[in-house]
Design a protein around this motif. Structure first.
Motif, PDB file in Angstrom:
ATOM      1  N   ILE A 133       0.836  -1.202   0.000  1.00 58.36           N
ATOM      2  CA  ILE A 133       0.000   0.000   0.000  1.00 58.36           C
ATOM      3  C   ILE A 133       0.866   1.245   0.000  1.00 58.36           C
ATOM      4  CG2 ILE A 133      -1.762   1.299   1.249  1.00 58.36           C
ATOM      5  CD1 ILE A 133      -2.803  -1.302   0.080  1.00 58.36           C
ATOM      6  N   ARG A 134       0.618   2.108  -0.965  1.00 63.01           N
ATOM      7  CA  ARG A 134       1.356   3.371  -1.026  1.00 63.01           C
ATOM      8  C   ARG A 134       0.913   4.279   0.113  1.00 63.01           C
ATOM      9  NH1 ARG A 134       0.055   9.197  -1.445  1.00 63.01           N
ATOM     10  NH2 ARG A 134       2.103  10.126  -1.810  1.00 63.01           N
ATOM     11  N   VAL A 135       1.898   4.862   0.810  1.00 66.00           N
ATOM     12  CA  VAL A 135       1.603   5.835   1.865  1.00 66.00           C
ATOM     13  C   VAL A 135       2.437   7.085   1.632  1.00 66.00           C
ATOM     14  CG1 VAL A 135       0.999   4.098   3.590  1.00 66.00           C
ATOM     15  CG2 VAL A 135       3.373   4.899   3.421  1.00 66.00           C
ATOM     16  N   TYR A 171      -0.477   0.985   8.644  1.00 63.06           N
ATOM     17  CA  TYR A 171      -0.750  -0.093   7.689  1.00 63.06           C
ATOM     18  C   TYR A 171      -0.065  -1.400   8.088  1.00 63.06           C
ATOM     19  CZ  TYR A 171      -3.606   2.661   4.611  1.00 63.06           C
ATOM     20  OH  TYR A 171      -4.654   3.397   4.103  1.00 63.06           O
ATOM     21  N   PRO A 222       3.505  -1.184   3.859  1.00 63.06           N
ATOM     22  CA  PRO A 222       3.473   0.219   3.421  1.00 63.06           C
ATOM     23  C   PRO A 222       4.681   0.564   2.557  1.00 63.06           C
ATOM     24  CG  PRO A 222       4.173   0.070   5.713  1.00 63.06           C
ATOM     25  CD  PRO A 222       3.776  -1.320   5.299  1.00 63.06           C
ATOM     26  N   VAL A 242       2.210   8.461  -8.025  1.00 57.75           N
ATOM     27  CA  VAL A 242       1.171   7.557  -7.543  1.00 57.75           C
ATOM     28  C   VAL A 242       0.415   6.898  -8.694  1.00 57.75           C
ATOM     29  CG1 VAL A 242      -1.001   7.397  -6.258  1.00 57.75           C
ATOM     30  CG2 VAL A 242       0.904   8.714  -5.323  1.00 57.75           C
ATOM     31  N   LEU A 276       0.273   2.820  -9.330  1.00 61.39           N
ATOM     32  CA  LEU A 276      -0.960   2.036  -9.268  1.00 61.39           C
ATOM     33  C   LEU A 276      -1.223   1.329 -10.597  1.00 61.39           C
ATOM     34  CD1 LEU A 276      -3.257   4.604  -7.414  1.00 61.39           C
ATOM     35  CD2 LEU A 276      -2.253   2.540  -6.438  1.00 61.39           C
ATOM     36  N   VAL A 334       2.412  -0.966  -6.527  1.00 65.84           N
ATOM     37  CA  VAL A 334       1.694  -1.139  -5.265  1.00 65.84           C
ATOM     38  C   VAL A 334       0.283  -1.625  -5.584  1.00 65.84           C
ATOM     39  CG1 VAL A 334       2.990   0.514  -3.860  1.00 65.84           C
ATOM     40  CG2 VAL A 334       1.111   1.334  -5.288  1.00 65.84           C
ATOM     41  N   HIS A 352      -3.797   2.306  -2.278  1.00 70.49           N
ATOM     42  CA  HIS A 352      -3.339   3.494  -1.559  1.00 70.49           C
ATOM     43  C   HIS A 352      -4.523   4.142  -0.864  1.00 70.49           C
ATOM     44  CE1 HIS A 352      -5.302   6.167  -4.364  1.00 70.49           C
ATOM     45  NE2 HIS A 352      -4.567   7.216  -4.045  1.00 70.49           N
ATOM     46  N   GLU A 353      -4.285   5.283  -0.204  1.00 67.30           N
ATOM     47  CA  GLU A 353      -5.359   6.046   0.415  1.00 67.30           C
ATOM     48  C   GLU A 353      -5.300   7.483  -0.074  1.00 67.30           C
ATOM     49  OE1 GLU A 353      -4.712   6.004   4.680  1.00 67.30           O
ATOM     50  OE2 GLU A 353      -3.278   7.656   4.548  1.00 67.30           O
ATOM     51  N   ASN A 354      -6.463   8.082  -0.251  1.00 63.27           N
ATOM     52  CA  ASN A 354      -6.573   9.477  -0.645  1.00 63.27           C
ATOM     53  C   ASN A 354      -8.030   9.903  -0.509  1.00 63.27           C
ATOM     54  OD1 ASN A 354      -4.716  11.550  -1.504  1.00 63.27           O
ATOM     55  ND2 ASN A 354      -3.890  10.096  -2.996  1.00 63.27           N
ATOM     56  N   TYR A 408      -7.227   8.400 -10.322  1.00 66.65           N
ATOM     57  CA  TYR A 408      -6.756   7.144  -9.737  1.00 66.65           C
ATOM     58  C   TYR A 408      -7.785   6.029  -9.917  1.00 66.65           C
ATOM     59  CZ  TYR A 408      -3.264  10.085  -7.377  1.00 66.65           C
ATOM     60  OH  TYR A 408      -2.253  10.969  -7.103  1.00 66.65           O
TER      61      TYR A 408
END
Length: 367
Positions: A202-204, A214, A221, A229, A233, A238, A241-243, A253
């Motif tokens: 997971i991208r952080v 994470y 992470p 990003v 993706l 990765v 991710h979160e956003n 995304y």
């Protein structure tokens, strides 16, 4: 050599004194020449560029952020500029550098710390390597799932306590600007509980706290720069991710992720902050003007976010991705794992006091 012995100590001292006196006169003349044309203020102190707004001097404020022109953050920045220039009658102007024109997020923070940028607007997660205390904003499942209640806490004395910690890094905290609630996105795997993250990359953002968050949920992470990003993706570097919604939509995304999960696990809050030395050197009038414009800009950004979030959400849904919202029972599973992490991650006595203020205020506004 004998001739040198005929010079008396008294004559030598007299010559040194004359030389020192001559040097002092030269320094005075040079300073007078450099200060030519500068009128003294009423209190006898020399006028400076930082007194713009109360004299005929002008001031240009360099403001940077990383969001695109269509973003609520930029709408707020434009309002900040409008208020500053209108209220100062053009004596104070604002140059806005959006979309990371002045470098990566970290570079913009460093530029502000060094004084190359006057004011910047950056996610708290990227500021934490500079000032660890602000990471409280990124604690998972701390904030109420209601934007207005969250703003009320951030705008309170509890929020001000967090802003005050920025001074340790050479910044002046001016306010919290909105980004919205963060969502999970993944390429293939649906997320319904913390254990669903097991084994996923997971991208952080560049934040030790988010890395630990994470890991707590079982993920791997991976820190990747904001500008990379989309490609990461798309290429499967990765798995997710979160956003917040607006970042997912404006950066497309959802084109390279199959699952968009509305989780309410945290907020994306931007710190609107200035170089402290620069800010402290401004006149009280200009400082008051900046505070007034910051309030107007923050309000405009929050209103723009509220006006566009439903549109962004619907556009993402219409794109055909799997979009869903965690149930109350699923959120409770995350909370059970995440809440004990708060005091572990934010554990110094000073941090514990700030955390208590925030939790007390959250309880107050949530009644």
């Amino acid at each position: 050599m004998k001739k040198f012995k005929h010079f008396s100590r008294g004559k030598t001292c007299m010559n040194i004194k004359r030389i020192l006196a001559l040097m002092a006169m030269l320094v005075v003349l040079v300073l007078a020449a450099c200060g030519g044309g500068t009128e003294d203020k009423e209190n006898g102190e020399e006028a400076t560029d930082s007194d713009a707004g109360s004299s005929d001097e002008s001031l240009v404020i360099r403001l940077s952020h990383n969001q695109p022109l269509e973003s609520p953050e930029h709408a707020g920045a434009a309002k900040f500029k409008e208020v500053i220039e209108e209220k100062s009658e053009g004596k104070v102007t604002v140059e806005i550098f959006p979309a990371s024109q002045l470098g990566s997020l970290r570079e913009q923070i460093e530029g502000t710390q060094m004084g190359e940028i006057n004011i910047t607007m950056q996610p708290t997660a990227f500021v934490t390597p500079f000032v660890d205390d602000v990471k409280v904003i990124d604690l998972p499942y701390l904030w109420p799932a209601d934007a207005e209640q969250t703003y009320e806490v951030l705008d309170s004395e509890a929020g001000q306590a967090v802003l005050d910690t920025l001074e340790a890094g050479g910044f002046k905290g001016l306010g919290f600007w909105p980004g919205g609630f963060k969502l999970f996105t993944t390429g293939d795997k649906e997320i319904h509980a913390p254990e669903d993250f097991k084994g996923l990359d997971i991208r952080v953002m560049s934040s030790p706290l988010l890395e630990e968050q994470y890991k707590l949920w079982g993920a791997n992470p991976t820190m990747i720069e904001y500008a990379e990003v989309y490609n990461s993706l798309q290429q499967g570097v990765v798995d997710g991710h979160e956003n917040p919604l607006q970042s997912i939509y404006l950066n497309n995304y959802h084109e390279v992720q199959n699952n968009i999960i509305e989780s309410y696990h945290g907020i994306m809050s931007y710190l609107f902050m200035a170089n402290k030395a620069w800010y402290d050197g401004l006149s009280e009038d200009v400082q008051a003007l900046i505070k007034e414009a910051e309030e107007a800009g923050k309000t405009a950004a929050r209103e723009a976010l509220a006006d566009t979030e439903d549109e962004f959400r619907q556009s993402i849904i219409d794109s055909g991705v799997n979009y869903y919202e965690l149930t109350d029972e699923e959120i409770e599973k995350f909370r059970e794992v995440s809440v004990p992490f708060h005091e572990e991650a934010y554990g110094t006595p000073e941090q514990q006091e700030i955390l208590k203020q925030i939790k007390d205020k959250i309880e107050e506004v949530s009644k």
